[in-house]
Write a protein that holds these residues in place. Sequence first.
Motif, PDB file in Angstrom:
ATOM      1  N   MET A 105      86.750  -6.606 -18.883  1.00 18.33           N
ATOM      2  CA  MET A 105      87.353  -7.049 -20.143  1.00 18.33           C
ATOM      3  C   MET A 105      86.540  -8.128 -20.848  1.00 18.33           C
ATOM      4  O   MET A 105      86.842  -8.499 -21.975  1.00 18.33           O
ATOM      5  N   LYS A 164      83.752  -8.469 -22.450  1.00 14.40           N
ATOM      6  CA  LYS A 164      83.183  -8.240 -23.776  1.00 14.40           C
ATOM      7  C   LYS A 164      84.250  -8.015 -24.833  1.00 14.40           C
ATOM      8  O   LYS A 164      84.023  -8.291 -26.008  1.00 14.40           O
ATOM      9  N   LYS A 165      85.399  -7.513 -24.433  1.00 11.20           N
ATOM     10  CA  LYS A 165      86.451  -7.193 -25.403  1.00 11.20           C
ATOM     11  C   LYS A 165      87.301  -8.406 -25.763  1.00 11.20           C
ATOM     12  O   LYS A 165      87.813  -8.513 -26.872  1.00 11.20           O
ATOM     13  N   ARG A 166      87.435  -9.349 -24.862  1.00  9.36           N
ATOM     14  CA  ARG A 166      88.429 -10.400 -25.041  1.00  9.36           C
ATOM     15  C   ARG A 166      88.168 -11.366 -26.187  1.00  9.36           C
ATOM     16  O   ARG A 166      89.122 -11.750 -26.880  1.00  9.36           O
ATOM     17  N   LEU A 211      92.507   0.006 -24.000  1.00 10.14           N
ATOM     18  CA  LEU A 211      91.222  -0.219 -24.678  1.00 10.14           C
ATOM     19  C   LEU A 211      90.160   0.624 -23.975  1.00 10.14           C
ATOM     20  O   LEU A 211      89.270   0.104 -23.303  1.00 10.14           O
ATOM     21  N   SER A 270      88.949   0.920 -31.617  1.00 15.42           N
ATOM     22  CA  SER A 270      88.158  -0.300 -31.705  1.00 15.42           C
ATOM     23  C   SER A 270      89.080  -1.501 -31.544  1.00 15.42           C
ATOM     24  O   SER A 270      90.302  -1.394 -31.705  1.00 15.42           O
ATOM     25  N   ILE A 271      88.496  -2.644 -31.241  1.00 11.09           N
ATOM     26  CA  ILE A 271      89.261  -3.878 -31.092  1.00 11.09           C
ATOM     27  C   ILE A 271      89.997  -4.231 -32.383  1.00 11.09           C
ATOM     28  O   ILE A 271      91.096  -4.790 -32.355  1.00 11.09           O
ATOM     29  N   GLY A 316      84.207   2.745 -25.655  1.00 11.13           N
ATOM     30  CA  GLY A 316      82.977   2.176 -25.077  1.00 11.13           C
ATOM     31  C   GLY A 316      82.394   3.087 -24.013  1.00 11.13           C
ATOM     32  O   GLY A 316      82.897   4.176 -23.731  1.00 11.13           O
ATOM     33  N   ASP A 354      91.794  -2.161 -20.044  1.00  5.87           N
ATOM     34  CA  ASP A 354      90.650  -1.363 -20.507  1.00  5.87           C
ATOM     35  C   ASP A 354      90.168  -0.398 -19.435  1.00  5.87           C
ATOM     36  O   ASP A 354      89.058   0.125 -19.520  1.00  5.87           O
TER      37      ASP A 354
END
Length: 355
Positions: free
Chosen positions: A132, A134-136, A250, A284-285, A253, A220
Motif C-alpha cells: 500500500m 505507493k497508494k497511501r 485498489l 485510479s486513486i 497497477g 489493494d
Amino acid sequence: MRLCNNAILAGLLSLTTFMLGAQQAPKPTTPSASNQAPLTVDRDPVRSPDAEQPSTVTGEPLRKEGEGYVLHTNVEEVVLNATVLEGTQLVQTLKRDNFQVFEDGVKQGIISFQHTDLPVSIGLVVDNSGSMSKKRPAVNKSALDLVEASNPEDEAFVVNFSDEAYIDQDFTSNVNKLRDGLSHIESRGGTALYDAVVASADKLVADAKRPKQVLVLITDGEDNASTLNLDQTIRRVQELSGPVIYSIGLLFGDEMSHGEVRHARRALELLSNETGGIAFFPKSIEQVDEISAEIARDIRSQYTIGYHSTKPSTEPGFRRVLVTAEAPGMSKLTVRTKSGYFPTTRVAKKPGQKR
C-alpha cells in the motif's frame, strides 16, 4: 491475531467526516499499543462476549432518549437494512406496503418499518501492508476533500491491518481525533484481511452504541496471512448478525497477476454481497473520493425493516433472506440486503453504557 493501537491510513477520512458531525465525544482516550488490552479473534466461534445463548437476531425501532437512541430488544424480531435501486438510482419514496420479505422461501409479516437517517457505528478497516505504500499518500490527499457535517450521533473506530490488526482510534464522534488517527502512514508486512474483518465485526457487536453497524474495508490485494479463510469469515460475521461491509479494492497497477486480481475481487464481492453492502473497484486513486461519497449516500438512504420469523427462535442453522419491492410507475426494483443470518442474541444498551 490482536487488535492494538498503531498507525493507520488516512484514505477514508472523507467518508468518515461526511458521516460524522464535529460534535465532541465524551473524552475517549487512545492508549498506546503497549498499554491497550488486546482484542482477539482466535476464539471459536467469534461473537460478542454477551452472546451466550442461541436466539434470533433482535431489534425494535430506535427511540430517542436523552442525547442518544435506545434499541429496545425483542427476541423474536429480525432487523434488515435494505438499499433499493431502480436501475442505478437510489429509491427513497417507498412505504411498508411496497416491500415483501421471505425467509427460507416463506413470506414473513413486516412488523416495523423506518426510512430515516439512523445513527451508525462505523469500523474503518484499512490495509497497511507493504504493497500500500505507493497508494497511501494519494489516498491521503484525496480523502480530505469531504469534510462535511453529518449525523452527530454517529461513532467510528479505525483499524489498521497488515499481518496483524491494530486499533489506531477507538470509538469516537470527534472528527479531529479521527483525522489524527488516520494521519500516520506505516506500510509493512502481509495482508491478514479475513482476521481483521472478523475482529472488527466482533468489536462492533461488543462495543458499538448503535444497532446499525457498518464496516468500510479498503485493501489493494488478496489475503495472504490470515488464520481464517473466506468462508469462515463470512460465516462468523453472519453468526454475529454482523455489520454491512462496504469494500474498496485498489486492484489497479502491475503489482498483482490477473489470477491474484480475480481472487481478491471475488473475496471482496462475497464479503460485501453476503452482508448487504457493495464492493467498489476504482481504476485510479482519484476515484476514491467519489466512492466514499457514494457509500455515505447508500448508508443514509437505507430502509430498516423488521419482521417476526415464522421459525422458532431456538431452531439453529442459517436462514436465507430475500427482500423484494414493487411500486406503481416504477420499473423493476433491486433490493440489496444481507443474504441471511444465524440466530444469535444481541443485547441492547444505552449510549455510554459498558457491557
